[in-house]
Design an enzyme around this catalytic site. Structure first.
Site, PDB file in Angstrom:
ATOM      1  N   CYS A  25       0.836  -1.199   0.000  1.00 59.63           N
ATOM      2  CA  CYS A  25       0.000   0.000   0.000  1.00 59.63           C
ATOM      3  C   CYS A  25       0.864   1.238   0.000  1.00 59.63           C
ATOM      4  O   CYS A  25       2.055   1.199   0.199  1.00 59.63           O
ATOM      5  CB  CYS A  25      -0.901   0.001   1.219  1.00 59.63           C
ATOM      6  SG  CYS A  25      -1.981   1.422   1.294  1.00 59.63           S
TER       7      CYS A  25
ATOM      8  N   CYS B 247      -2.033   6.443   0.994  1.00 60.31           N
ATOM      9  CA  CYS B 247      -3.001   7.495   0.690  1.00 60.31           C
ATOM     10  C   CYS B 247      -4.286   6.837   0.217  1.00 60.31           C
ATOM     11  O   CYS B 247      -4.817   5.980   0.897  1.00 60.31           O
ATOM     12  CB  CYS B 247      -2.450   8.560  -0.239  1.00 60.31           C
ATOM     13  SG  CYS B 247      -1.476   7.980  -1.627  1.00 60.31           S
ATOM     14  N   SER B 248      -4.808   7.203  -0.939  1.00 54.80           N
ATOM     15  CA  SER B 248      -6.130   6.654  -1.292  1.00 54.80           C
ATOM     16  C   SER B 248      -6.002   5.486  -2.250  1.00 54.80           C
ATOM     17  O   SER B 248      -6.874   5.256  -3.057  1.00 54.80           O
ATOM     18  CB  SER B 248      -7.010   7.747  -1.891  1.00 54.80           C
ATOM     19  OG  SER B 248      -6.388   8.982  -1.843  1.00 54.80           O
ATOM     20  N   CYS B 249      -4.913   4.751  -2.141  1.00 49.65           N
ATOM     21  CA  CYS B 249      -4.630   3.768  -3.188  1.00 49.65           C
ATOM     22  C   CYS B 249      -5.157   2.368  -2.891  1.00 49.65           C
ATOM     23  O   CYS B 249      -5.115   1.493  -3.719  1.00 49.65           O
ATOM     24  CB  CYS B 249      -3.134   3.690  -3.418  1.00 49.65           C
ATOM     25  SG  CYS B 249      -2.450   5.304  -3.763  1.00 49.65           S
TER      26      CYS B 249
END
Lengths: 209, 125
Positions: free
Chosen positions: A110, A113-115
């Site tokens: 990961c 953030c928004s991933c």
């Protein structure tokens, strides 16, 4: 929620959506003023772990196991194939599905953030957000997998995928043996979150938990 | 579900839920929910006050053309949090904006893949 979904398409730094910025602003102010304890907040959120996101991942995997045409389309263009299922409103612009085989085990790291594809998987596990996991996963994937109690055969290549703001990954785990003739719904029960991150395998029929 | 969460869902009937309790579409929604729960426990507002403020917020959004499909529920929830903490004197709208900009700055200067941490320099702009 369109404002939550705008990406600025930068590769070199982190991204937070407008909504995430507001939530973080509120949380840091409340924490500084002593109204909330971040650990207590995390505990509340973890209690809802299985209730966040739409959890379509397991259904997508089970369908790929039973429908070769869908599987081919899924590996070709993950977002597009999942879009054809109709019940997923948004899975991100570029969801790439990588297939585990006897020759290759895939694992996703990961980027904090928004991933993380939470629409597919629900809430990310806490350890997944930790910096040590990410850096170790790149340097020593076998060691990280061993920590999770996962042993990948020596001659299986391990491929680590690093999510970006534009591209997110979902692992298509191997279908467990002994599930011939199972329905999609039965198979979906065997698909765990960790198997779709690549830090686990799908459950086997003999060991349901 | 915790007792506090059960109380909240009972007092605020509009909270999206299934048979087992509240459901969230995204991690930030659960964060916003948890913050309201915590502020309530600290006595910043009662659930009656909260429900009234939230209803007001939703009415305002609908008047402004919100499609009200349920997808925006927690955006209204977040807006209610922001306005209630300001009315209750916990913080001010200006401070909220300052911290929002600081987080934006922090994300900008944080290399992809590193934890995003707020620092003093993020405010100095």
């Amino acid at each position: 929620m369109s404002s939550d979904h705008d990406h600025h398409h930068h590769h070199d730094h982190s991204e937070l959506s407008e909504t995430e910025l507001r939530v973080r602003a509120l949380e840091s102010i409340l924490t500084e003023k002593g109204y909330v304890d971040p650990a207590a907040l995390d505990a509340i959120i973890q209690a809802f772990e299985t209730r966040i996101g739409l959890h379509h991942g397991a259904r997508v995997v089970a369908k790929a196991w039973t429908d070769p045409t869908f599987k081919e389309a899924l590996l070709e263009d993950g977002s597009k194939a999942i879009g054809t299922l109709g019940h997923v409103s948004r899975v991100g612009d570029h969801l790439v599905v990588v297939e585990n085989t006897p020759e290759r085990h895939n694992m996703v790291v990961c980027t904090l953030c928004s991933c993380y594809p939470w629409e597919m998987l629900g809430l990310p596990p806490v350890w997944y957000k930790a910096a040590p996991y990410r850096s170790r996963a790149v340097k020593d994937p076998r060691g990280v997998l061993a920590d999770f109690g996962v042993t990948v055969p020596k001659d299986t290549e391990i491929r680590v995928w690093d999510s970006t703001a534009e591209t997110r990954f979902l692992v298509l785990p191997m279908r467990p043996e002994g599930t011939e003739g199972w329905s999609e719904a039965q198979l979906a029960e065997l698909v765990t979150r960790d198997s779709m991150i690549g830090t686990g395998f799908a459950k086997t029929p003999e060991a349901p938990s | 579900m915790s007792a506090a969460a059960a109380k909240a869902t009972a007092a605020v009937p509009s909270i999206p839920r299934d048979d087992d309790g509240p459901v969230f579409r995204a991690p930030w929604e659960a964060q916003a929910f948890a913050m309201a729960l915590t502020l309530h426990e600290r006595g910043v507002f009662t659930w009656t006050e909260w429900a009234a403020a939230l209803a007001e917020e939703i009415k305002r959004a609908q008047a402004a053309g919100d499609p009200d499909t349920g997808e925006t529920y927690y955006l209204h929830w977040l807006a209610t949090l922001e306005s209630l903490v300001a009315t209750k004197g916990v913080t001010s709208t200006e401070t909220l904006h300052r911290y929002r900009d600081a987080w934006d700055h922090a994300a900008d200067r944080t290399p992809h893949g590193q934890p995003i941490v707020l620092q003093a320099e993020d405010f100095a702009r």
